[in-house]
Design a protein around this motif. Structure first.
Motif, short mmCIF file in Angstrom:
data_model
loop_
_atom_site.label_atom_id
_atom_site.label_comp_id
_atom_site.label_asym_id
_atom_site.label_seq_id
_atom_site.Cartn_x
_atom_site.Cartn_y
_atom_site.Cartn_z
N ASP A 117 0.83 -1.21 0.00
CA ASP A 117 0.00 0.00 0.00
C ASP A 117 0.87 1.26 0.00
O ASP A 117 0.57 2.24 -0.72
CB ASP A 117 -0.92 -0.01 1.22
CG ASP A 117 -1.94 -1.14 1.16
OD1 ASP A 117 -2.16 -1.67 0.05
OD2 ASP A 117 -2.49 -1.51 2.22
N ARG A 118 1.94 1.25 0.81
CA ARG A 118 2.81 2.42 0.85
C ARG A 118 3.52 2.62 -0.49
O ARG A 118 3.68 3.77 -0.94
CB ARG A 118 3.83 2.26 1.97
CG ARG A 118 3.23 2.27 3.37
CD ARG A 118 2.57 3.60 3.67
NE ARG A 118 1.90 3.61 4.95
CZ ARG A 118 2.50 3.94 6.10
NH1 ARG A 118 3.78 4.25 6.10
NH2 ARG A 118 1.81 3.94 7.23
N GLU A 119 3.93 1.54 -1.12
CA GLU A 119 4.57 1.68 -2.44
C GLU A 119 3.60 2.25 -3.46
O GLU A 119 3.95 3.13 -4.25
CB GLU A 119 5.09 0.31 -2.89
CG GLU A 119 6.30 -0.19 -2.10
CD GLU A 119 6.74 -1.56 -2.56
OE1 GLU A 119 6.00 -2.17 -3.38
OE2 GLU A 119 7.81 -2.03 -2.11
N HIS A 120 2.35 1.75 -3.43
CA HIS A 120 1.34 2.29 -4.34
C HIS A 120 1.07 3.76 -4.06
O HIS A 120 0.97 4.59 -4.98
CB HIS A 120 0.06 1.47 -4.21
CG HIS A 120 -1.05 1.95 -5.08
ND1 HIS A 120 -1.03 1.84 -6.47
CD2 HIS A 120 -2.23 2.58 -4.77
CE1 HIS A 120 -2.13 2.36 -6.98
NE2 HIS A 120 -2.88 2.82 -5.96
N PHE A 121 0.98 4.10 -2.76
CA PHE A 121 0.75 5.50 -2.39
C PHE A 121 1.93 6.37 -2.83
O PHE A 121 1.74 7.49 -3.33
CB PHE A 121 0.54 5.59 -0.88
CG PHE A 121 0.40 6.99 -0.37
CD1 PHE A 121 -0.76 7.71 -0.58
CD2 PHE A 121 1.44 7.59 0.32
CE1 PHE A 121 -0.89 9.01 -0.10
CE2 PHE A 121 1.32 8.88 0.80
CZ PHE A 121 0.15 9.59 0.59
N LEU A 122 3.16 5.88 -2.66
CA LEU A 122 4.33 6.64 -3.06
C LEU A 122 4.36 6.85 -4.57
O LEU A 122 4.69 7.95 -5.04
CB LEU A 122 5.60 5.91 -2.59
CG LEU A 122 6.93 6.59 -2.90
CD1 LEU A 122 7.00 7.96 -2.23
CD2 LEU A 122 8.09 5.71 -2.44
N MET A 123 4.00 5.82 -5.31
CA MET A 123 3.96 5.97 -6.76
C MET A 123 2.90 6.99 -7.17
O MET A 123 3.13 7.83 -8.06
CB MET A 123 3.67 4.62 -7.41
CG MET A 123 4.81 3.61 -7.27
SD MET A 123 4.39 2.00 -7.95
CE MET A 123 4.11 2.43 -9.66
N THR A 124 1.74 6.96 -6.48
CA THR A 124 0.68 7.92 -6.80
C THR A 124 1.12 9.35 -6.51
O THR A 124 0.93 10.27 -7.32
CB THR A 124 -0.58 7.58 -6.00
OG1 THR A 124 -0.97 6.24 -6.28
CG2 THR A 124 -1.72 8.51 -6.35
N VAL A 125 1.73 9.56 -5.34
CA VAL A 125 2.19 10.91 -4.97
C VAL A 125 3.28 11.38 -5.92
O VAL A 125 3.31 12.55 -6.33
CB VAL A 125 2.67 10.90 -3.51
CG1 VAL A 125 3.33 12.22 -3.16
CG2 VAL A 125 1.51 10.64 -2.56
N SER A 126 4.20 10.48 -6.27
CA SER A 126 5.28 10.87 -7.18
C SER A 126 4.72 11.28 -8.54
O SER A 126 5.17 12.27 -9.15
CB SER A 126 6.26 9.71 -7.34
OG SER A 126 6.85 9.38 -6.10
N SER A 127 3.73 10.52 -9.02
CA SER A 127 3.14 10.87 -10.32
C SER A 127 2.42 12.22 -10.25
O SER A 127 2.50 13.03 -11.18
CB SER A 127 2.18 9.77 -10.76
OG SER A 127 1.11 9.64 -9.84
#
Length: 229
Positions: A117-127
């Motif tokens: 979940d954190r990796e997905h959230f980090l990818m979303t924020v980075s995008s």
């Protein structure tokens, strides 16, 4: 009867027994036969004594073996009980370890899901940052919450350090421990002709009023009347 048998003239007091007395050779033969039978009986008795002795010896040996076997049985029973107790303890420990392993596996699965979940959230924020879009409101609230927690922790650490310093100061010889609020003991004069240096109040320090209590809610505020000229 006694008088009849005691009278010697009475011829009917005796009764002749029938039969013949054996001759001396017959008596000798009878004696020899009885001696032979006696020897046979003695030999038989010796054999019986020997058999009895052997049986007694075997019985004692069997009894000793039985006693030893009883002691061995008791030791074996004690050893069996100890082994059963150890097996029970090991089984309980193994069950506890299995339960702990299950909890660890569940925690590992939960942490793996949290990492994903954190990796997905980090990818979303980075995008979103790459696209120049603002962060989500939830992320902003979480960030503000983190900053607030850090501020509270910093204030708590400063308060603890201040309290420790006050305790060290109070532990010095000649110091007085007090929980009262510290009051100023000097003032800076407003006189333009003098330097703005602090001057001690001396014996006539200004009075600091106390905080209003809870009973002030029962007192009405005064109504200021206008001044008529």
């Amino acid at each position: 009867l006694e008088e009849i048998f005691a009278d010697p003239e009475n011829k009917t007091r005796k009764r002749v027994l029938g039969g013949e007395d054996p001759s001396p050779p017959e008596l000798l033969e009878k004696i020899e036969q009885l001696e032979v039978e006696l020897l046979q009986k003695e030999e038989r008795l010796l054999e019986m004594d020997f058999i009895y002795e052997q049986v007694s010896r075997l019985t004692d040996r069997i009894q000793t073996t039985a006693e030893d076997g009883k002691q061995d049985t008791l030791l074996l029973a004690k050893r069996t009980n100890e082994l059963q107790k150890k097996i029970k303890d090991k089984t309980q420990k193994m069950m506890a370890l299995v339960a702990e392993l299950s909890m660890k596996q569940a925690l590992a699965i939960k942490l793996q899901q949290e990492v994903r979940d954190r990796e997905h959230f980090l990818m979303t924020v980075s995008s979103r940052i790459d696209q120049g879009l603002p962060l989500p409101q939830e992320t902003e609230r979480e960030w503000l919450k983190v900053l607030r927690n850090e501020k509270m922790q910093k204030e708590a650490a400063e308060a603890r350090a201040k309290r420790a310093a006050e305790e060290e100061q109070a532990a010095l010889p000649g110091s007085v421990h007090t929980t009262a609020e510290q009051r100023p003991t000097a003032y800076i004069p407003n006189d333009e002709s003098s330097l703005p240096l602090p001057r001690p109040y001396g014996a006539l320090a200004p009075f600091k009023p106390s905080e209003p209590g809870s009973n002030m809610r029962h007192i009405r505020k005064p109504i200021v009347k206008p001044i008529e000229i």
